[in-house]
Design an enzyme around this catalytic site. Structure first.
Site, PDB file in Angstrom:
ATOM      1  N   GLU A 142       0.992  -1.270  -0.312  1.00 31.01           N
ATOM      2  CA  GLU A 142       0.168   0.103  -0.456  1.00 31.01           C
ATOM      3  C   GLU A 142       0.647   1.073   0.189  1.00 31.01           C
ATOM      4  O   GLU A 142       1.767   1.064   0.488  1.00 31.01           O
ATOM      5  CB  GLU A 142      -1.120   0.113   1.432  1.00 31.01           C
ATOM      6  CG  GLU A 142      -2.163   1.080   1.571  1.00 31.01           C
ATOM      7  CD  GLU A 142      -2.772   1.459   0.330  1.00 31.01           C
ATOM      8  OE1 GLU A 142      -2.339   0.934  -0.671  1.00 31.01           O
ATOM      9  OE2 GLU A 142      -4.531   1.608   0.779  1.00 31.01           O
ATOM     10  N   ASP A 143       0.506   2.616  -0.527  1.00 31.82           N
ATOM     11  CA  ASP A 143       1.151   3.366  -0.522  1.00 31.82           C
ATOM     12  C   ASP A 143       0.568   4.498   0.989  1.00 31.82           C
ATOM     13  O   ASP A 143       2.234   4.380   1.476  1.00 31.82           O
ATOM     14  CB  ASP A 143       0.663   4.484  -1.279  1.00 31.82           C
ATOM     15  CG  ASP A 143      -1.236   4.981  -1.202  1.00 31.82           C
ATOM     16  OD1 ASP A 143      -1.504   4.344  -0.618  1.00 31.82           O
ATOM     17  OD2 ASP A 143      -1.433   5.762  -1.883  1.00 31.82           O
ATOM     18  N   ASP A 178      -2.934   5.089   7.140  1.00 28.87           N
ATOM     19  CA  ASP A 178      -3.514   6.656   7.530  1.00 28.87           C
ATOM     20  C   ASP A 178      -4.121   6.561   8.963  1.00 28.87           C
ATOM     21  O   ASP A 178      -4.198   5.882  10.139  1.00 28.87           O
ATOM     22  CB  ASP A 178      -4.062   7.108   6.113  1.00 28.87           C
ATOM     23  CG  ASP A 178      -4.698   8.498   7.027  1.00 28.87           C
ATOM     24  OD1 ASP A 178      -3.709   8.924   7.791  1.00 28.87           O
ATOM     25  OD2 ASP A 178      -5.123   9.255   6.155  1.00 28.87           O
ATOM     26  N   PHE A 205      -0.724  16.712   3.526  1.00 28.88           N
ATOM     27  CA  PHE A 205      -1.618  15.287   3.064  1.00 28.88           C
ATOM     28  C   PHE A 205       0.167  15.890   2.108  1.00 28.88           C
ATOM     29  O   PHE A 205       0.279  16.235   1.005  1.00 28.88           O
ATOM     30  CB  PHE A 205      -2.766  15.991   2.248  1.00 28.88           C
ATOM     31  CG  PHE A 205      -3.351  15.252   1.867  1.00 28.88           C
ATOM     32  CD1 PHE A 205      -4.167  14.045   2.046  1.00 28.88           C
ATOM     33  CD2 PHE A 205      -3.328  15.123   0.053  1.00 28.88           C
ATOM     34  CE1 PHE A 205      -5.049  12.780   1.451  1.00 28.88           C
ATOM     35  CE2 PHE A 205      -4.109  14.289  -0.900  1.00 28.88           C
ATOM     36  CZ  PHE A 205      -4.559  13.777  -0.020  1.00 28.88           C
ATOM     37  N   ARG A 218      -0.874  12.449  -9.818  1.00 28.64           N
ATOM     38  CA  ARG A 218       0.255  10.421  -9.759  1.00 28.64           C
ATOM     39  C   ARG A 218       1.802  10.124  -9.915  1.00 28.64           C
ATOM     40  O   ARG A 218       1.978   9.513  -9.851  1.00 28.64           O
ATOM     41  CB  ARG A 218      -1.018   9.502 -10.283  1.00 28.64           C
ATOM     42  CG  ARG A 218      -2.302   9.145  -9.290  1.00 28.64           C
ATOM     43  CD  ARG A 218      -2.980   7.650  -9.503  1.00 28.64           C
ATOM     44  NE  ARG A 218      -3.787   7.827  -8.775  1.00 28.64           N
ATOM     45  CZ  ARG A 218      -4.874   7.529  -8.001  1.00 28.64           C
ATOM     46  NH1 ARG A 218      -3.616   7.268  -6.477  1.00 28.64           N
ATOM     47  NH2 ARG A 218      -5.669   7.519  -6.723  1.00 28.64           N
TER      48      ARG A 218
HETATM   49  P1  XMP Z   1      -6.517   5.140   5.347  1.00 30.82           P
HETATM   50  O1  XMP Z   1      -7.065   6.583   5.570  1.00 30.82           O
HETATM   51  O2  XMP Z   1      -8.002   4.078   4.724  1.00 30.82           O
HETATM   52  O3  XMP Z   1      -6.037   5.283   3.730  1.00 30.82           O
HETATM   53  O4  XMP Z   1      -5.795   4.881   6.144  1.00 30.82           O
HETATM   54  C1  XMP Z   1      -5.781   4.914   3.389  1.00 30.82           C
HETATM   55  C2  XMP Z   1      -5.763   5.727   1.956  1.00 30.82           C
HETATM   56  O5  XMP Z   1      -6.150   6.769   1.559  1.00 30.82           O
HETATM   57  C3  XMP Z   1      -5.448   7.937   0.703  1.00 30.82           C
HETATM   58  N1  XMP Z   1      -4.131   8.928   1.626  1.00 30.82           N
HETATM   59  C4  XMP Z   1      -3.221   9.251   0.805  1.00 30.82           C
HETATM   60  N2  XMP Z   1      -3.732   9.883  -0.645  1.00 30.82           N
HETATM   61  N3  XMP Z   1      -2.061  11.289   0.285  1.00 30.82           N
HETATM   62  C5  XMP Z   1      -3.162  10.847  -0.997  1.00 30.82           C
HETATM   63  O6  XMP Z   1      -2.431  11.133  -1.676  1.00 30.82           O
HETATM   64  C6  XMP Z   1      -2.127  11.833   1.317  1.00 30.82           C
HETATM   65  O7  XMP Z   1      -1.200  12.612   2.249  1.00 30.82           O
HETATM   66  C7  XMP Z   1      -2.747  10.657   2.160  1.00 30.82           C
HETATM   67  N4  XMP Z   1      -3.247  10.106   3.889  1.00 30.82           N
HETATM   68  C8  XMP Z   1      -3.865   8.775   2.980  1.00 30.82           C
HETATM   69  C9  XMP Z   1      -3.992   6.656   0.175  1.00 30.82           C
HETATM   70  O8  XMP Z   1      -4.803   6.139  -0.809  1.00 30.82           O
HETATM   71  C10 XMP Z   1      -4.262   5.033   1.056  1.00 30.82           C
HETATM   72  O9  XMP Z   1      -4.150   3.767  -0.038  1.00 30.82           O
HETATM   73 MG    MG Z   2      -4.238   4.313  -1.929  1.00 32.49          MG
END
Ligand code: XMP
Ligand code: MG
Length: 178
Positions: free
Chosen positions: A98-99, A102, A151, A164
Site C-alpha cells: 500500500e502507498d 493513514d 497531505f 500520481r
Molecule cells: P486509510 O485512512 O483508509 O487511507 O488508511 C488509506 C488511503 O488513503 C489515501 N491517503 C492519502 N492519499 N495523500 C494521498 O494522496 C495522503 O496524504 C493520503 N493519506 C491517505 C491513500 O490512497 C491510502 O491508500
Molecule cells: Mg491508496
C-alpha cells in the site's frame, strides 16, 4: 517542482533508498518462500513496481482496488472492494503493498478480506505511515517512512486523481484542497 506543491518531501533518490531498505527486509524474511504481492490500486502502483523489481524472492503479482476516498482528503470508513485479486492465495504467503497507512480503514478492511481465503500469512507493507491518524488497530509489518499529518501527493499518491505521475513526493498547498 510542480506549482501546486508547497515543498518536496522525498526526492526520487530518497524514495529509491527507502524502497531498497524495505525490499532488503522482505528479501531476508521471505528467503526461499513464494510470495503473492498484492498491489492496492491505484496509489501503490509506483511503489509496487519499484519494490517488486528489488525483490529476489519468487513472487506472483496481483492487484486489488478498494474505494473509501473520493475528492476529499479524509477516509470515509466506508470501504468497498472495487477490483478483486485473481490469484488463489490459499496456502500462500500474501504481502499487501500500500502507498500509505493513514486511518487504517482501507487496509484493515483489505487485510480482513484477504485473510478469509486460508492464506499461510497475510502481511502489510506501506511506503508511508501516518500513525497519528490511526482509527483502526493496525500496524504495517514493513513501512518505509513515518510522516506527520500532511497531505502528500506524487509517486502514485493523488489528490482528485491528479499528481500520481510526479516522480517525487511533495506536500500539496492547502489552498488546493481547502
Ligand atoms: P486509510 O485512512 O483508509 O487511507 O488508511 C488509506 C488511503 O488513503 C489515501 N491517503 C492519502 N492519499 N495523500 C494521498 O494522496 C495522503 O496524504 C493520503 N493519506 C491517505 C491513500 O490512497 C491510502 O491508500
Ligand atoms: Mg491508496
Amino acid at each position: 517542482m510542480h506549482k501546486d506543491l508547497e515543498k518536496i518531501l522525498y526526492t526520487e533518490k530518497e524514495i529509491e533508498e527507502i524502497v531498497s531498505r524495505v525490499a532488503e527486509r522482505i528479501n531476508k524474511d521471505y528467503e526461499g518462500q513464494h510470495l503473492v504481492l498484492v498491489c492496492v490500486l491505484k496509489g501503490s502502483v509506483m511503489f509496487f513496481a519499484d519494490l517488486a523489481r528489488k525483490l529476489t524472492v519468487d513472487c506472483r503479482l496481483d492487484f486489488i482496488a478498494a474505494s473509501s476516498y473520493g475528492k476529499s482528503t479524509q477516509s470515509s470508513g466506508n470501504v468497498k472492494i472495487t477490483k478483486d485479486i485473481t490469484a488463489d492465495i490459499s496456502g500462500k504467503h500474501v504481502l499487501i503493498v500500500e502507498d500509505i497507512l493513514d486511518t487504517g480503514n482501507t487496509l484493515s478492511y483489505i487485510k480482513e478480506y484477504l485473510s478469509g481465503f486460508s492464506a499461510l500469512s497475510v502481511k502489510l507493507c506501506a511506503l508511508f505511515d501516518k500513525p497519528d491518524r490511526r482509527k483502526k488497530p493496525i500496524t504495517a509489518d514493513y513501512s518505509g517512512e513515518t510522516i506527520d499529518d500532511l497531505f502528500i501527493v506524487g509517486y502514485g499518491l493523488d489528490y482528485d486523481e491528479q499528481y500520481r505521475n510526479l516522480p517525487y513526493v511533495g506536500v500539496l498547498k492547502p489552498e488546493i484542497y481547502q
